[in-house]
Design a protein around this motif. Structure first.
Motif, PDB file in Angstrom:
ATOM      1  N   ARG A  55      41.898  34.946 -36.300  1.00 62.86           N
ATOM      2  CA  ARG A  55      41.932  33.825 -35.346  1.00 62.86           C
ATOM      3  C   ARG A  55      40.543  33.203 -35.219  1.00 62.86           C
ATOM      4  O   ARG A  55      40.394  31.979 -35.167  1.00 62.86           O
ATOM      5  N   ILE A  56      39.516  34.031 -35.154  1.00 66.18           N
ATOM      6  CA  ILE A  56      38.141  33.523 -35.077  1.00 66.18           C
ATOM      7  C   ILE A  56      37.834  32.705 -36.327  1.00 66.18           C
ATOM      8  O   ILE A  56      37.278  31.613 -36.245  1.00 66.18           O
ATOM      9  N   ALA A  57      38.222  33.223 -37.477  1.00 62.77           N
ATOM     10  CA  ALA A  57      37.982  32.523 -38.747  1.00 62.77           C
ATOM     11  C   ALA A  57      38.685  31.175 -38.768  1.00 62.77           C
ATOM     12  O   ALA A  57      38.117  30.182 -39.250  1.00 62.77           O
ATOM     13  N   GLU A  58      39.889  31.130 -38.228  1.00 62.97           N
ATOM     14  CA  GLU A  58      40.632  29.864 -38.173  1.00 62.97           C
ATOM     15  C   GLU A  58      39.867  28.827 -37.348  1.00 62.97           C
ATOM     16  O   GLU A  58      39.738  27.677 -37.750  1.00 62.97           O
ATOM     17  N   ILE A  59      39.344  29.241 -36.208  1.00 62.97           N
ATOM     18  CA  ILE A  59      38.586  28.331 -35.347  1.00 62.97           C
ATOM     19  C   ILE A  59      37.301  27.885 -36.045  1.00 62.97           C
ATOM     20  O   ILE A  59      36.889  26.730 -35.938  1.00 62.97           O
ATOM     21  N   LEU A  60      36.664  28.801 -36.765  1.00 59.05           N
ATOM     22  CA  LEU A  60      35.419  28.496 -37.466  1.00 59.05           C
ATOM     23  C   LEU A  60      35.649  27.780 -38.794  1.00 59.05           C
ATOM     24  O   LEU A  60      34.693  27.388 -39.453  1.00 59.05           O
ATOM     25  N   ASN A  61      36.902  27.656 -39.185  1.00 61.10           N
ATOM     26  CA  ASN A  61      37.270  27.013 -40.445  1.00 61.10           C
ATOM     27  C   ASN A  61      36.648  27.729 -41.645  1.00 61.10           C
ATOM     28  O   ASN A  61      35.989  27.140 -42.499  1.00 61.10           O
ATOM     29  N   THR A  62      36.860  29.046 -41.657  1.00 62.50           N
ATOM     30  CA  THR A  62      36.359  29.877 -42.747  1.00 62.50           C
ATOM     31  C   THR A  62      37.355  31.002 -42.980  1.00 62.50           C
ATOM     32  O   THR A  62      38.415  31.027 -42.356  1.00 62.50           O
ATOM     33  N   THR A  63      37.027  31.914 -43.866  1.00 67.67           N
ATOM     34  CA  THR A  63      37.909  33.060 -44.090  1.00 67.67           C
ATOM     35  C   THR A  63      37.564  34.159 -43.097  1.00 67.67           C
ATOM     36  O   THR A  63      36.442  34.230 -42.575  1.00 67.67           O
ATOM     37  N   SER A  64      38.531  35.021 -42.868  1.00 68.78           N
ATOM     38  CA  SER A  64      38.327  36.142 -41.962  1.00 68.78           C
ATOM     39  C   SER A  64      37.180  37.024 -42.445  1.00 68.78           C
ATOM     40  O   SER A  64      36.320  37.428 -41.660  1.00 68.78           O
ATOM     41  N   GLN A  65      37.164  37.306 -43.737  1.00 68.63           N
ATOM     42  CA  GLN A  65      36.114  38.167 -44.288  1.00 68.63           C
ATOM     43  C   GLN A  65      34.742  37.527 -44.150  1.00 68.63           C
ATOM     44  O   GLN A  65      33.766  38.179 -43.800  1.00 68.63           O
ATOM     45  N   PRO A 119      24.180  18.943 -33.394  1.00 72.74           N
ATOM     46  CA  PRO A 119      24.262  19.909 -34.481  1.00 72.74           C
ATOM     47  C   PRO A 119      24.704  21.270 -33.944  1.00 72.74           C
ATOM     48  O   PRO A 119      24.486  21.584 -32.777  1.00 72.74           O
ATOM     49  N   ARG A 120      25.311  22.046 -34.816  1.00 65.68           N
ATOM     50  CA  ARG A 120      25.838  23.342 -34.396  1.00 65.68           C
ATOM     51  C   ARG A 120      24.704  24.286 -34.015  1.00 65.68           C
ATOM     52  O   ARG A 120      23.694  24.366 -34.686  1.00 65.68           O
ATOM     53  N   ASP A 121      24.907  24.971 -32.914  1.00 64.89           N
ATOM     54  CA  ASP A 121      23.932  25.915 -32.387  1.00 64.89           C
ATOM     55  C   ASP A 121      24.417  27.324 -32.749  1.00 64.89           C
ATOM     56  O   ASP A 121      25.352  27.837 -32.144  1.00 64.89           O
ATOM     57  N   GLU A 122      23.781  27.917 -33.749  1.00 61.78           N
ATOM     58  CA  GLU A 122      24.223  29.216 -34.257  1.00 61.78           C
ATOM     59  C   GLU A 122      24.174  30.301 -33.176  1.00 61.78           C
ATOM     60  O   GLU A 122      25.043  31.176 -33.131  1.00 61.78           O
ATOM     61  N   THR A 123      23.203  30.234 -32.287  1.00 63.12           N
ATOM     62  CA  THR A 123      23.113  31.226 -31.212  1.00 63.12           C
ATOM     63  C   THR A 123      24.323  31.119 -30.294  1.00 63.12           C
ATOM     64  O   THR A 123      24.932  32.128 -29.920  1.00 63.12           O
ATOM     65  N   GLN A 124      24.702  29.911 -29.938  1.00 64.60           N
ATOM     66  CA  GLN A 124      25.857  29.702 -29.061  1.00 64.60           C
ATOM     67  C   GLN A 124      27.148  30.141 -29.767  1.00 64.60           C
ATOM     68  O   GLN A 124      28.010  30.759 -29.145  1.00 64.60           O
ATOM     69  N   ILE A 125      27.265  29.846 -31.039  1.00 66.08           N
ATOM     70  CA  ILE A 125      28.459  30.263 -31.779  1.00 66.08           C
ATOM     71  C   ILE A 125      28.528  31.788 -31.844  1.00 66.08           C
ATOM     72  O   ILE A 125      29.587  32.380 -31.636  1.00 66.08           O
ATOM     73  N   THR A 126      27.393  32.432 -32.089  1.00 67.68           N
ATOM     74  CA  THR A 126      27.368  33.900 -32.139  1.00 67.68           C
ATOM     75  C   THR A 126      27.783  34.486 -30.799  1.00 67.68           C
ATOM     76  O   THR A 126      28.570  35.439 -30.739  1.00 67.68           O
ATOM     77  N   TYR A 160      35.922  28.709 -25.509  1.00 68.23           N
ATOM     78  CA  TYR A 160      34.467  28.727 -25.593  1.00 68.23           C
ATOM     79  C   TYR A 160      34.020  28.627 -27.051  1.00 68.23           C
ATOM     80  O   TYR A 160      33.111  27.875 -27.391  1.00 68.23           O
ATOM     81  N   LEU A 161      34.710  29.362 -27.924  1.00 62.84           N
ATOM     82  CA  LEU A 161      34.376  29.326 -29.349  1.00 62.84           C
ATOM     83  C   LEU A 161      34.649  27.941 -29.930  1.00 62.84           C
ATOM     84  O   LEU A 161      33.838  27.402 -30.674  1.00 62.84           O
ATOM     85  N   ARG A 162      35.773  27.332 -29.553  1.00 64.80           N
ATOM     86  CA  ARG A 162      36.071  25.972 -30.016  1.00 64.80           C
ATOM     87  C   ARG A 162      34.988  24.996 -29.571  1.00 64.80           C
ATOM     88  O   ARG A 162      34.555  24.139 -30.335  1.00 64.80           O
ATOM     89  N   CYS A 163      34.565  25.114 -28.320  1.00 64.26           N
ATOM     90  CA  CYS A 163      33.515  24.228 -27.805  1.00 64.26           C
ATOM     91  C   CYS A 163      32.201  24.442 -28.548  1.00 64.26           C
ATOM     92  O   CYS A 163      31.519  23.482 -28.894  1.00 64.26           O
ATOM     93  N   ALA A 164      31.859  25.707 -28.785  1.00 60.66           N
ATOM     94  CA  ALA A 164      30.608  26.016 -29.481  1.00 60.66           C
ATOM     95  C   ALA A 164      30.598  25.442 -30.888  1.00 60.66           C
ATOM     96  O   ALA A 164      29.566  24.965 -31.363  1.00 60.66           O
ATOM     97  N   THR A 165      31.747  25.449 -31.550  1.00 59.26           N
ATOM     98  CA  THR A 165      31.790  24.930 -32.916  1.00 59.26           C
ATOM     99  C   THR A 165      31.820  23.405 -32.953  1.00 59.26           C
ATOM    100  O   THR A 165      31.510  22.807 -33.979  1.00 59.26           O
ATOM    101  N   ALA A 166      32.173  22.788 -31.833  1.00 57.26           N
ATOM    102  CA  ALA A 166      32.268  21.320 -31.793  1.00 57.26           C
ATOM    103  C   ALA A 166      30.920  20.650 -31.541  1.00 57.26           C
ATOM    104  O   ALA A 166      30.754  19.461 -31.806  1.00 57.26           O
ATOM    105  N   VAL A 167      29.955  21.406 -31.028  1.00 58.34           N
ATOM    106  CA  VAL A 167      28.639  20.843 -30.719  1.00 58.34           C
ATOM    107  C   VAL A 167      27.943  20.436 -32.012  1.00 58.34           C
ATOM    108  O   VAL A 167      27.942  21.177 -32.989  1.00 58.34           O
TER     109      VAL A 167
END
Length: 101
Positions: free
Chosen positions: A73-83, A51-58, A42-49
């Motif tokens: 793991r969430i950070a990896e999917i979001l392509n950011t740091t864990s922090q 333009p990105r929908d911040e509500t859906q990603i949240t 679900y998180l992968r799908c939300a990040t692929a949309v």
């Protein structure tokens, strides 16, 4: 070069002949397929949309956390740091939680 499943499906939709897709499915080594927990999918799908929908990603991050997905793991999917993921989404998740009576 062997066509991808996506290319085979596009050709099948155009031609109406699905034999190549069926052959691919029959010969694919499913044991090497990646199993993805539903909240991570679900998180992968939300990040692929786009333009990105911040509500859906949240919502997806919240579901992943509720299912026990760790921040790295969430950070990896979001392509950011864990922090960065934790700093950004923790307040949003806390705000979105329904109040208990």
């Amino acid at each position: 070069m062997t066509p991808s499943l996506k290319e085979l499906m596009a050709n099948a939709e155009t031609s109406g002949n699905w034999d190549a897709v069926a052959d691919w499915c029959e010969t694919f080594d499913w044991s090497e397929g990646e199993e993805i927990p539903v909240p991570e999918f679900y998180l992968r799908c939300a990040t692929a949309v786009q333009p990105r929908d911040e509500t859906q990603i949240t919502e997806a991050v919240s579901a992943a956390r509720a299912a026990g997905t760790p921040w790295p793991r969430i950070a990896e999917i979001l392509n950011t740091t864990s922090q960065a993921a934790q700093d950004h989404y923790t307040p949003l998740i806390e705000t979105a939680k329904p109040a208990h009576r």
